[in-house]
Design a protein around this motif. Structure first.
Motif, PDB file in Angstrom:
ATOM      1  N   GLN A 131     -30.243 -54.888 -29.457  1.00  0.00           N
ATOM      2  CA  GLN A 131     -30.969 -53.863 -29.502  1.00  0.00           C
ATOM      3  C   GLN A 131     -30.999 -53.153 -30.622  1.00  0.00           C
ATOM      4  O   GLN A 131     -30.203 -52.234 -31.004  1.00  0.00           O
ATOM      5  CB  GLN A 131     -31.170 -52.916 -28.497  1.00  0.00           C
ATOM      6  CG  GLN A 131     -31.502 -53.530 -27.378  1.00  0.00           C
ATOM      7  CD  GLN A 131     -31.358 -52.574 -26.019  1.00  0.00           C
ATOM      8  OE1 GLN A 131     -30.673 -51.481 -25.797  1.00  0.00           O
ATOM      9  NE2 GLN A 131     -32.226 -52.444 -24.768  1.00  0.00           N
ATOM     10  N   PHE A 134     -33.363 -48.450 -30.525  1.00  0.00           N
ATOM     11  CA  PHE A 134     -33.860 -48.174 -28.907  1.00  0.00           C
ATOM     12  C   PHE A 134     -34.058 -46.736 -29.089  1.00  0.00           C
ATOM     13  O   PHE A 134     -33.173 -45.778 -28.612  1.00  0.00           O
ATOM     14  CB  PHE A 134     -32.819 -48.767 -27.912  1.00  0.00           C
ATOM     15  CG  PHE A 134     -33.388 -48.687 -26.663  1.00  0.00           C
ATOM     16  CD1 PHE A 134     -34.228 -49.889 -26.268  1.00  0.00           C
ATOM     17  CD2 PHE A 134     -33.107 -47.702 -25.706  1.00  0.00           C
ATOM     18  CE1 PHE A 134     -34.683 -49.611 -24.791  1.00  0.00           C
ATOM     19  CE2 PHE A 134     -33.568 -47.663 -24.395  1.00  0.00           C
ATOM     20  CZ  PHE A 134     -34.331 -48.702 -24.047  1.00  0.00           C
ATOM     21  N   THR A 139     -38.794 -49.421 -30.274  1.00  0.00           N
ATOM     22  CA  THR A 139     -37.771 -50.233 -29.817  1.00  0.00           C
ATOM     23  C   THR A 139     -37.879 -51.490 -30.514  1.00  0.00           C
ATOM     24  O   THR A 139     -38.963 -52.001 -30.880  1.00  0.00           O
ATOM     25  CB  THR A 139     -37.742 -50.387 -28.208  1.00  0.00           C
ATOM     26  OG1 THR A 139     -38.776 -50.907 -28.133  1.00  0.00           O
ATOM     27  CG2 THR A 139     -37.475 -49.394 -27.572  1.00  0.00           C
ATOM     28  N   GLU A 141     -35.820 -55.560 -30.375  1.00  0.00           N
ATOM     29  CA  GLU A 141     -34.772 -56.329 -29.974  1.00  0.00           C
ATOM     30  C   GLU A 141     -35.007 -57.854 -30.523  1.00  0.00           C
ATOM     31  O   GLU A 141     -35.998 -58.233 -30.678  1.00  0.00           O
ATOM     32  CB  GLU A 141     -34.829 -56.147 -28.348  1.00  0.00           C
ATOM     33  CG  GLU A 141     -34.789 -54.807 -27.768  1.00  0.00           C
ATOM     34  CD  GLU A 141     -34.789 -54.907 -26.303  1.00  0.00           C
ATOM     35  OE1 GLU A 141     -35.048 -56.006 -25.638  1.00  0.00           O
ATOM     36  OE2 GLU A 141     -34.753 -54.087 -25.348  1.00  0.00           O
TER      37      GLU A 141
END
Length: 252
Positions: A131, A134, A139, A141
Motif C-alpha cells: 500500500q 492509504f 489509496t 496499492e
C-alpha cells in the motif's frame, strides 16, 4: 482442470481468518462486511432493436490484518434477437498483512465468454502487495507475483473472424496489478484497477475505471469502463475489446 486448481487455492489460502476483537462493546464498531450490487439495462426499439444487461456483485470482509474480497460481473448485448456479446467474470482474493503497508495476497480470477481471445480463461496467483498510499481520501496499492493460467478456445462455436487460437493454454504466468481509489468529494469518487497477466502464449492487460456519484447514503450512479488488450491476436483482428456501462449501485 479448473476444479483442480480451485481446490489447491482453497486449501492453501483460507477465505476468512477469524481474529480477536478487544474493542469496547459500547463503541459503534463499523461492520467488517461490505456489499455492493450494480445493475444496468438498456433497450432500443424502432429502426434498431437491441437490448443490453449488465450486473455485478462485490463483497468484502476486513478484520484486523486479514481482508477477503470477491466479485462477479455479467454483461450481455443482443441486437435484432441475435446475441453479440456475453461475458461473465468472477474472482476471489485474500490478503494478509505482515507490516503496516505490505501484505501477502492470493487470487483466483475466471472469465467465460465467446467474444475474446479464449472463451475460458482461469488464472491463479500469489505474491506480495504494498500500500503506497492509504488515507481516507486516496489509496494506491500494487501487487506482483507468479501464477498459472488455463485457457480453452471454443472452436465449435466461434467463427474465423473472432479472436481465438486453436491451442489450449496451460502455462506459468506473472501477474501485476495497480489499483487506486480517490474520494474526490463526499459524494463523488474515482476507482481504477489495471491488471497485467503475462505468459509465453499471450499478455493480457485489463483496465477497469469507474466514477461513482452518490444519490443517497446507499444508492449511487456509477459509470464503468472495461478494456482488454491482447498482445497476440489472429491477423486482421483488433487487439482491443471494451465495454462501457452506466449502472445504479446499491451499497449495504
Amino acid at each position: 482442470m479448473t476444479k483442480y486448481w480451485l481446490s489447491i487455492f482453497c486449501l492453501l489460502f483460507p477465505a476468512i481468518v477469524q481474529a480477536k476483537d478487544d474493542t469496547n462493546d459500547d463503541l459503534d464498531i463499523p461492520s467488517p462486511w461490505k456489499l455492493q450490487v450494480e445493475l444496468g439495462f438498456q433497450k432500443l426499439t424502432g429502426n434498431t432493436d437491441s437490448e443490453s444487461l449488465n450486473a455485478s456483485l462485490h463483497g468484502e470482509y476486513t478484520r484486523g490484518r486479514y481482508r477477503t474480497h470477491g466479485d462477479y460481473k455479467y454483461y450481455r448485448y443482443e441486437k435484432n434477437n441475435v446475441e453479440k456479446k456475453n461475458r461473465s467474470t468472477y474472482g476471489l482474493q485474500n490478503d494478509i498483512k505482515f507490516t503496516p503497508k505490505a501484505y501477502f495476497y492470493s487470487s483466483y480470477r475466471g472469465l467465460d465468454t465467446k467474444y475474446t481471445a479464449y472463451y475460458k480463461d482461469h488464472t491463479v496467483s500469489a505474491g506480495l502487495g504494498y500500500q503506497f498510499i492509504f488515507t481516507k481520501i486516496f489509496t494506491l496499492e500494487g501487487e506482483l507475483g507468479p501464477g498459472y493460467r488455463y485457457q480453452k478456445p471454443n472452436l465449435d462455436e466461434i467463427g474465423s473472424t473472432d479472436i481465438v487460437f486453436e491451442d489450449k493454454v496451460k502455462e506459468p504466468i506473472i501477474r501485476g496489478s495497480l489499483k487506486s481509489h480517490w474520494a474526490i468529494f463526499d459524494n463523488l469518487s474515482f476507482d481504477s484497477n489495471i491488471t497485467t497477466v503475462s505468459g509465453e502464449s499471450n499478455t493480457l492487460v485489463t483496465t477497469d475505471l469507474g466514477i461513482t456519484t452518490n444519490v443517497t447514503q446507499g444508492i449511487a450512479i456509477k459509470i464503468n469502463y472495461n478494456r482488454q488488450y491482447h498482445s497476440r491476436v489472429p491477423d486482421g483482428l483488433s487487439k482491443k475489446d471494451s465495454v462501457a456501462e452506466f449502472n445504479l449501485m446499491f451499497s449495504f
